[in-house]
Design a protein around this motif. Structure first.
Motif, short mmCIF file in Angstrom:
data_model
loop_
_atom_site.label_atom_id
_atom_site.label_comp_id
_atom_site.label_asym_id
_atom_site.label_seq_id
_atom_site.Cartn_x
_atom_site.Cartn_y
_atom_site.Cartn_z
N THR A 50 -29.23 -10.64 -14.07
CA THR A 50 -28.16 -10.64 -15.07
C THR A 50 -26.88 -11.14 -14.41
OG1 THR A 50 -29.18 -8.78 -16.20
CG2 THR A 50 -26.87 -9.20 -16.69
N PRO A 51 -26.18 -12.07 -15.04
CA PRO A 51 -24.93 -12.54 -14.45
C PRO A 51 -23.86 -11.45 -14.52
CG PRO A 51 -25.18 -13.45 -16.65
CD PRO A 51 -26.45 -12.71 -16.33
N PRO A 52 -22.84 -11.55 -13.67
CA PRO A 52 -21.74 -10.59 -13.76
C PRO A 52 -20.91 -10.85 -15.02
CG PRO A 52 -21.23 -12.28 -12.16
CD PRO A 52 -22.63 -12.54 -12.62
N MET A 53 -20.26 -9.81 -15.52
CA MET A 53 -19.37 -9.99 -16.66
C MET A 53 -18.22 -10.88 -16.19
SD MET A 53 -18.81 -9.41 -19.87
CE MET A 53 -19.58 -7.94 -20.51
N PRO A 54 -18.00 -12.00 -16.87
CA PRO A 54 -16.96 -12.93 -16.42
C PRO A 54 -15.55 -12.38 -16.68
CG PRO A 54 -17.94 -13.70 -18.46
CD PRO A 54 -18.72 -12.48 -18.04
N ASP A 55 -14.61 -12.86 -15.89
CA ASP A 55 -13.21 -12.56 -16.12
C ASP A 55 -12.83 -13.08 -17.51
OD1 ASP A 55 -10.37 -11.93 -15.07
OD2 ASP A 55 -10.25 -14.02 -15.76
N LYS A 56 -12.26 -12.24 -18.34
CA LYS A 56 -11.98 -12.61 -19.73
C LYS A 56 -11.07 -13.83 -19.83
CE LYS A 56 -10.74 -10.68 -24.19
NZ LYS A 56 -11.40 -11.75 -24.88
N ASP A 57 -10.02 -13.88 -19.04
CA ASP A 57 -9.10 -15.03 -19.10
C ASP A 57 -9.80 -16.33 -18.73
OD1 ASP A 57 -7.01 -13.42 -19.95
OD2 ASP A 57 -6.26 -13.08 -17.90
N GLN A 58 -10.60 -16.30 -17.67
CA GLN A 58 -11.34 -17.50 -17.25
C GLN A 58 -12.38 -17.89 -18.29
OE1 GLN A 58 -10.96 -19.56 -14.52
NE2 GLN A 58 -9.05 -18.43 -14.34
N ASN A 59 -13.08 -16.90 -18.83
CA ASN A 59 -14.14 -17.14 -19.80
C ASN A 59 -13.60 -17.71 -21.12
OD1 ASN A 59 -16.98 -16.96 -20.45
ND2 ASN A 59 -16.48 -15.24 -21.78
N ASP A 60 -12.39 -17.31 -21.47
CA ASP A 60 -11.82 -17.70 -22.76
C ASP A 60 -10.90 -18.91 -22.70
OD1 ASP A 60 -13.21 -15.58 -23.77
OD2 ASP A 60 -11.46 -14.28 -24.07
N LEU A 64 -16.46 -23.41 -24.15
CA LEU A 64 -17.81 -23.05 -23.71
C LEU A 64 -17.89 -21.78 -22.89
CD1 LEU A 64 -19.17 -26.61 -22.92
CD2 LEU A 64 -19.34 -25.29 -25.03
N GLY A 65 -16.80 -21.37 -22.26
CA GLY A 65 -16.84 -20.16 -21.45
C GLY A 65 -17.63 -20.36 -20.17
N ILE A 66 -17.96 -19.26 -19.52
CA ILE A 66 -18.64 -19.30 -18.22
C ILE A 66 -20.13 -19.06 -18.39
CG2 ILE A 66 -18.84 -18.16 -15.97
CD1 ILE A 66 -15.81 -17.58 -16.19
N ASP A 67 -20.91 -19.93 -17.76
CA ASP A 67 -22.37 -19.81 -17.71
C ASP A 67 -22.76 -19.96 -16.24
OD1 ASP A 67 -25.12 -19.88 -18.01
OD2 ASP A 67 -25.15 -21.90 -18.87
N SER A 68 -22.60 -18.88 -15.47
CA SER A 68 -22.75 -18.96 -14.02
C SER A 68 -24.18 -19.25 -13.57
CB SER A 68 -22.25 -17.68 -13.35
OG SER A 68 -23.02 -16.57 -13.76
N ASN A 69 -25.17 -18.90 -14.37
CA ASN A 69 -26.56 -19.18 -13.97
C ASN A 69 -27.13 -20.43 -14.63
OD1 ASN A 69 -26.85 -18.15 -16.52
ND2 ASN A 69 -28.14 -16.43 -15.94
N ASN A 70 -26.28 -21.17 -15.33
CA ASN A 70 -26.64 -22.46 -15.93
C ASN A 70 -27.90 -22.42 -16.81
OD1 ASN A 70 -24.47 -23.96 -14.72
ND2 ASN A 70 -25.58 -23.77 -12.80
N ASN A 71 -28.03 -21.34 -17.59
CA ASN A 71 -29.19 -21.26 -18.49
C ASN A 71 -28.82 -21.64 -19.93
OD1 ASN A 71 -27.74 -19.00 -19.26
ND2 ASN A 71 -29.48 -17.60 -19.16
N GLY A 72 -27.60 -22.13 -20.12
CA GLY A 72 -27.18 -22.58 -21.44
C GLY A 72 -26.58 -21.49 -22.31
N VAL A 73 -26.45 -20.28 -21.77
CA VAL A 73 -25.90 -19.16 -22.53
C VAL A 73 -24.66 -18.63 -21.82
CG1 VAL A 73 -26.36 -16.84 -23.46
CG2 VAL A 73 -28.21 -18.53 -23.34
N ARG A 74 -23.58 -18.45 -22.56
CA ARG A 74 -22.37 -17.87 -21.99
C ARG A 74 -22.71 -16.51 -21.38
NH1 ARG A 74 -18.14 -17.59 -26.60
NH2 ARG A 74 -18.11 -15.38 -26.11
N ASP A 75 -22.16 -16.21 -20.21
CA ASP A 75 -22.52 -14.99 -19.48
C ASP A 75 -22.26 -13.72 -20.28
OD1 ASP A 75 -23.36 -16.56 -17.40
OD2 ASP A 75 -21.68 -16.06 -16.07
N ASP A 76 -21.11 -13.63 -20.96
CA ASP A 76 -20.83 -12.41 -21.73
C ASP A 76 -21.84 -12.23 -22.86
OD1 ASP A 76 -19.67 -14.67 -22.97
OD2 ASP A 76 -18.04 -13.52 -23.86
#
Length: 189
Positions: A50-60, A64-76
């Motif tokens: 499971t990816p870590p919960m992204p920093d809200k400011d960076q994610n927003d 597209l937000g943050i997808d740290s594991n590159n699986n096509g789904v936003r981490d949150d």
């Protein structure tokens, strides 16, 4: 003249009230759901870290937000799916839909044409059918509605999905009868 001003003032008040309720409702839904998901977060789900919960400011900061594991789904959203999905099939169906909603957000944040819209609508519709099959029609409608609300947690994302609504109603995906396994991009268990 004075009567018109009163009507105008009441109308403006109603519009402002609706906008505020909408803003706080969507914000509260996102914050409430993400808080529950983060508290229940597991390190490994369905064999994936499971990816870590992204920093809200960076994610927003973008569509597209943050997808740290590159699986096509936003981490949150992925963390929420791991929390909300009751079993492997539910989580996989929701991940498929989430990846397609992410694709939809990417497409609708750029230049679009009829061919692209038609393709995106068809892809998302197929994922919706998969979720319908796995969760059952009644449960899937609520889960899909909630996921769409979670995706629209910023003004930019809300604007993109409003743009999607504006264009996608003009296109109906081909509703050919498919077997559940053909709608779901994963092996059903």
């Amino acid at each position: 003249m004075r009567g018109n001003l009163k009507i105008l003032s009441k109308g403006a008040f109603i519009i402002l009230s609706i906008a505020l309720v909408k803003h706080f409702f969507f914000y509260d839904v996102y914050e409430r759901e993400m808080s529950k998901a983060e508290k229940a977060r597991l390190e490994i789900v369905d064999g994936y870290k499971t990816p870590p919960m992204p920093d809200k400011d960076q994610n927003d900061k973008d569509a597209l937000g943050i997808d740290s594991n590159n699986n096509g789904v936003r981490d949150d959203i992925e963390i929420w799916i791991n929390y909300a999905g009751k079993n492997y099939n539910e989580r996989m169906a929701l991940r498929q839909l989430a990846a397609d909603l992410q694709y939809e957000a990417k497409v609708f944040s750029g230049d679009i044409n009829a061919k692209i819209v038609s393709h995106v609508v068809s892809v998302v519709y197929t994922s919706v059918l998969c979720v319908d099959h796995v969760l059952g029609f009644k449960n899937s409608k609520e889960m899909i509605r909630l996921m769409r609300e979670l995706y629209k947690n910023t003004k930019l994302r809300t604007k993109i999905f409003e743009r999607d609504n504006e264009f996608s109603y003009a296109f109906s995906p081909v509703r050919e009868r498919k077997e559940p396994q053909d709608m779901c991009g994963f092996k059903l268990k």
